[in-house]
Design an enzyme around this catalytic site. Structure first.
Site, PDB file in Angstrom:
ATOM      1  N   CYS A 196      -0.192  43.548 -14.389  1.00 25.06           N
ATOM      2  CA  CYS A 196       0.870  43.605 -15.398  1.00 25.06           C
ATOM      3  C   CYS A 196       0.867  44.966 -16.083  1.00 25.06           C
ATOM      4  CB  CYS A 196       0.727  42.470 -16.414  1.00 25.06           C
ATOM      5  SG  CYS A 196      -0.793  42.519 -17.344  1.00 25.06           S
ATOM      6  N   ARG A 252       3.639  30.572 -11.023  1.00 28.01           N
ATOM      7  CA  ARG A 252       2.870  29.328 -11.066  1.00 28.01           C
ATOM      8  C   ARG A 252       3.551  28.296 -10.170  1.00 28.01           C
ATOM      9  NH1 ARG A 252       1.811  30.937 -16.656  1.00 28.01           N
ATOM     10  NH2 ARG A 252       3.868  30.179 -17.265  1.00 28.01           N
TER      11      ARG A 252
HETATM   12  N1  SAH Z   1      -2.990  33.522 -15.718  1.00 34.20           N
HETATM   13  C1  SAH Z   1      -2.800  33.209 -17.114  1.00 34.20           C
HETATM   14  C2  SAH Z   1      -2.699  34.444 -17.984  1.00 34.20           C
HETATM   15  C3  SAH Z   1      -3.905  35.393 -17.923  1.00 34.20           C
HETATM   16  S1  SAH Z   1      -4.020  36.465 -19.272  1.00 34.20           S
HETATM   17  C4  SAH Z   1      -1.571  32.293 -17.255  1.00 34.20           C
HETATM   18  O1  SAH Z   1      -0.795  32.160 -16.293  1.00 34.20           O
HETATM   19  O2  SAH Z   1      -1.390  31.728 -18.325  1.00 34.20           O
HETATM   20  C5  SAH Z   1      -5.536  37.258 -19.044  1.00 34.20           C
HETATM   21  C6  SAH Z   1      -6.773  36.459 -19.433  1.00 34.20           C
HETATM   22  O3  SAH Z   1      -7.902  37.209 -19.016  1.00 34.20           O
HETATM   23  C7  SAH Z   1      -6.989  36.191 -20.908  1.00 34.20           C
HETATM   24  O4  SAH Z   1      -7.103  34.811 -21.107  1.00 34.20           O
HETATM   25  C8  SAH Z   1      -8.318  36.897 -21.274  1.00 34.20           C
HETATM   26  O5  SAH Z   1      -9.106  36.125 -22.141  1.00 34.20           O
HETATM   27  C9  SAH Z   1      -8.978  37.000 -19.938  1.00 34.20           C
HETATM   28  N2  SAH Z   1      -9.914  38.107 -19.719  1.00 34.20           N
HETATM   29  C10 SAH Z   1      -9.758  39.418 -20.027  1.00 34.20           C
HETATM   30  N3  SAH Z   1     -10.781  40.148 -19.522  1.00 34.20           N
HETATM   31  C11 SAH Z   1     -11.594  39.284 -18.862  1.00 34.20           C
HETATM   32  C12 SAH Z   1     -12.803  39.441 -18.111  1.00 34.20           C
HETATM   33  N4  SAH Z   1     -13.357  40.637 -17.914  1.00 34.20           N
HETATM   34  N5  SAH Z   1     -13.346  38.345 -17.565  1.00 34.20           N
HETATM   35  C13 SAH Z   1     -12.774  37.122 -17.754  1.00 34.20           C
HETATM   36  N6  SAH Z   1     -11.629  36.928 -18.434  1.00 34.20           N
HETATM   37  C14 SAH Z   1     -11.047  37.994 -18.984  1.00 34.20           C
END
Ligand code: SAH
Length: 395
Positions: free
Chosen positions: A339, A211
């Site tokens: 991940c 980030r």
């Molecule tokens: N980038 C974020 C962490 C992402 S975690 C950070 O830095 O805090 C992954 C996220 O993807 C979760 O919030 C989950 O709700 C979302 N997610 C999972 N599958 C998805 C999909 N098909 N479309 C949209 N969001 C999705």
């Protein structure tokens, strides 16, 4: 002493200090150890090699606590290990700010199955294996002694507990119950963390340094933050001078907290858009509509949970990266992550390269990314390196 005896020749990985013993490597179990109990680990020839925790339900039947067969696994043992892990993060927790920092990273801190995350004055813990569960009381006691915190909250509600035949658990283990939202600071950004109900222990601490990379790439950009969760990358981008951020996530509650986070940071609401939906569908719709962005973040959840899902996961990564390359403006930047531990860095790079090729875009890697320094990887435990990312610039 209770013990597991290895099959002939199966001590090799142990000699390389790998902490896992799979069920197939074990010739016999002696003394009827209970779930989580400490056992000696013996070579077929009888030499004691290490001591570890026994988990009859798991494919990983023993996890090594210590490679010194003389060392006692006791509350003092955990005191020492915890102290060492916390000390190694001293630089990160030197100032008094409300940090979010991982204090203990399981196997890579020589504490298999134990995760300790600190959010300001609270600690969230996970006990993910039978051995970790067995020593929970001692670990919580020693943690309380080592860290002056207001409360320790358990988030052992992860799916992996099922593999150990352990129930999902959550609740206060010591001190006060944390409030619904705990505020942490990360560089110029402030975030509210729902450590009682959020993903993992509430926040993706592993992406902290990544980030932070927004500072170099987001100035003036129209940003698309896919899989935004509570808005992390988007808020970092706006602090770095991005013009606009569009957050996409399928979780309404994550987006609601993303809104609160934007407000907390005093960001202009008109520079933010929130789209609740499936990233695949939303990106396809925008591709068809000819919409474009200067910077796109793809930080999806783990697509591959097991080897059998690897093909499908690869297609998933290919799809979103292909769509992102189509949506990027000329000279645009892609932050793309995986991940999934099962997807190697090489495979991931190949998938991203194929996506660029199919999208008809020429792209360069300008940086390779990994999990933050408080999520170290023990050299003898390469499985610990799960997060990989690329910053790509398109031509
Ligand atoms: N980038 C974020 C962490 C992402 S975690 C950070 O830095 O805090 C992954 C996220 O993807 C979760 O919030 C989950 O709700 C979302 N997610 C999972 N599958 C998805 C999909 N098909 N479309 C949209 N969001 C999705």
């Amino acid at each position: 002493m209770k013990a597991v005896v290895l099959k002939r020749g199966r001590e090799k990985s142990l000699m390389r200090r790998h902490p896992w013993i799979f069920s197939g490597a074990i010739a016999r179990v002696e003394g009827k150890p209970r779930r989580g109990e400490t056992v000696d680990i013996l070579a077929a020839e009888g030499a004691v090699l290490a001591r570890g925790s026994y988990s009859p339900a798991s494919q990983i039947t023993v996890r090594v606590w210590t490679f010194d067969p003389q060392e006692d696994v006791s509350p003092e043992f955990f005191h020492g290990r915890l102290e060492r892990a916390i000390d190694s993060r001293r630089a990160l927790i030197a100032d008094e700010g409300p940090h979010g920092v991982r204090l203990v990273n399981a196997e890579s801190d020589a504490l298999p199955g134990i995760i300790v995350d600190r959010y300001a004055e609270f600690i969230a813990v996970q006990f993910l294996t039978a051995g970790a569960e067995y020593w929970k009381g001692a670990v919580v006691g020693e943690l309380s002694r080592l860290m002056g915190v207001s409360g320790i909250y358990e988030r052992s509600d992860a799916d992996v507990r099922e593999k150990e035949d352990l129930p999902k658990l959550a609740g206060v283990l010591a001190g006060r119950e944390p409030p619904d939202l705990v505020e942490i600071r990360e560089g110029p950004c402030r975030y509210l963390v729902d450590l009682k109900r959020g993903h993992k222990t509430g926040f993706y601490l592993d992406q902290r340094e990544n980030r932070g990379m927004m500072g170099e790439f987001a100035r003036g950009a129209d940003v698309l933050n896919c899989f935004s969760y509570t808005g992390g990358f988007g808020i970092a981008a706006l602090h770095a001078g991005a013009a606009r951020v569009t957050n996409v996530d399928s979780s309404a509650s994550a987006l609601e907290l993303a809104r609160k986070n934007a407000e907390l940071n005093g960001l202009d609401a008109s520079s933010l858009e929130y789209v609740e939906g499936d990233v695949f569908t939303v990106m396809r719709r925008w591709r068809d509509a000819g919409r474009c962005f200067d910077l796109i973040v793809l930080d999806p959840p783990k697509f591959a949970e097991s080897q059998s899902q690897l093909m499908r996961a690869s297609r998933g990564y290919k799809d979103i990266n292909l769509l992102a390359f189509k949506l990027l403006s000329r000279g645009g930047t892609l932050f793309t992550f995986s991940c999934s531990g099962l997807v190697s860095a090489e495979l991931f790079q190949k998938i991203v390269a194929d996506a660029a090729l199919d999208a008809g875009r020429e792209a360069q890697i300008v940086r390779r990314l990994a999990q933050a320094s408080d999520h170290p990887t023990l050299l003898s435990f390469p499985e610990g390196a799960y997060l990989k990312g690329l910053i790509c610039r398109v031509g």
